[in-house]
Design an enzyme around this catalytic site. Structure first.
Site, PDB file in Angstrom:
ATOM      1  N   CYS A  42     106.456  60.969  34.190  1.00 45.91           N
ATOM      2  CA  CYS A  42     106.341  59.769  33.131  1.00 45.91           C
ATOM      3  C   CYS A  42     108.039  59.380  32.959  1.00 45.91           C
ATOM      4  CB  CYS A  42     106.480  60.277  31.707  1.00 45.91           C
ATOM      5  SG  CYS A  42     106.854  59.645  30.602  1.00 45.91           S
ATOM      6  N   ASP A  44     110.007  59.531  30.067  1.00 49.63           N
ATOM      7  CA  ASP A  44     110.358  60.137  29.451  1.00 49.63           C
ATOM      8  C   ASP A  44     111.617  60.986  29.624  1.00 49.63           C
ATOM      9  OD1 ASP A  44     110.860  62.156  27.002  1.00 49.63           O
ATOM     10  OD2 ASP A  44     109.062  61.622  26.438  1.00 49.63           O
ATOM     11  N   ARG A  46     112.991  63.976  28.036  1.00 52.33           N
ATOM     12  CA  ARG A  46     112.809  64.827  28.594  1.00 52.33           C
ATOM     13  C   ARG A  46     112.333  66.046  29.491  1.00 52.33           C
ATOM     14  NH1 ARG A  46     109.700  64.759  23.132  1.00 52.33           N
ATOM     15  NH2 ARG A  46     109.053  63.222  23.944  1.00 52.33           N
ATOM     16  N   HIS A  98     103.107  64.573  30.909  1.00 48.60           N
ATOM     17  CA  HIS A  98     103.434  65.801  29.863  1.00 48.60           C
ATOM     18  C   HIS A  98     102.535  65.643  28.805  1.00 48.60           C
ATOM     19  CE1 HIS A  98     106.555  63.616  27.394  1.00 48.60           C
ATOM     20  NE2 HIS A  98     105.853  62.777  28.720  1.00 48.60           N
ATOM     21  N   CYS A 101     103.196  62.903  25.273  1.00 43.88           N
ATOM     22  CA  CYS A 101     103.591  62.536  25.758  1.00 43.88           C
ATOM     23  C   CYS A 101     103.517  60.221  24.893  1.00 43.88           C
ATOM     24  CB  CYS A 101     102.812  61.683  27.335  1.00 43.88           C
ATOM     25  SG  CYS A 101     103.431  60.003  27.824  1.00 43.88           S
TER      26      CYS A 101
END
Ligand code: CO
Length: 210
Positions: A42, A44, A46, A98, A101
């Site tokens: 992803c 993302d 993080r 994750h 999400c």
């Protein structure tokens, strides 16, 4: 120092650290890359592929998009896959989702929020519908989103098994081995969601999970 300037300061410090650990690091990396892994994750911020797996530049070929999707008509992910499998000859292709999400959450919300992103998330809505009974039985909304995130990863691994790149590699008796993982933002740990998939019959074993 503003946030943008900080990137350059960090970069120079990183170069010093790398050279101290390995004086030939950049010379060697500049010559070639020989990654053993393709990581599809992803976008993302993080979930940085190298950092969470303790791998260095050169060790992991990476593709990231919102909610780690593998569409059979996405020329971006397919060209990354083809290059990784046919040219770099990676051993492992990892789909890594994750928990928490935002893409999965947005897909689970029925109202339209983001325009184009809603189109991008359409397969997750289909996955949610396919697994409606299991998901609706979950009373905790957070747990439901997290389970949908897991199911999304399993579906994307299955999508990989259907790509001509992977099928042709397997027909020739070649790798890659496919994996489906999920990363926890809360404790930083990776979890395997499916057994390793490296043959058409192993791909069929995913069917009861879809
Ligand atoms: Co995400």
């Amino acid at each position: 120092m503003d946030d943008y300037q900080r990137l350059f300061e960090n970069n120079r410090q990183w170069v010093r650290d790398r050279l101290q650990a390995d004086p030939d690091f950049f010379k060697r990396n500049a010559r070639q890359q020989t990654p053993e892994f393709l990581f599809i994750g992803c976008s993302d911020s993080r979930v940085p592929a190298n950092e969470i797996t303790g791998t260095l530049p050169g060790e992991m070929f990476v593709h990231r998009n919102i909610a780690n999707q593998v569409f059979p008509n996405d020329i971006n992910v397919l060209s990354v896959l083809q290059y990784a499998v046919e040219v770099l000859d990676v051993k492992h292709v990892i789909v890594c989702g994750h928990y928490e999400c935002g893409g999965v959450k947005a897909a689970a919300q029925k109202q339209v929020h983001y325009g184009l992103v809603d189109n991008w998330l359409s397969e997750i809505r289909t996955i949610e519908r396919l697994h409606g009974r299991e998901l609706e039985a979950m009373t905790d909304p957070q747990a439901r989103i997290n389970r949908l995130g897991e199911l999304n990863v399993i579906h994307q691994v299955y999508n990989l098994t259907l790509t001509p790149v992977v099928r042709q590699a397997w027909e020739r008796g070649r790798r890659p081995v496919l994996h489906g993982l999920i990363y926890s933002l809360e404790n930083g740990l990776l979890k395997e969601l499916v057994p390793a998939v490296d043959t058409p019959s192993a791909a069929d074993q995913l069917l009861p999970m879809l």
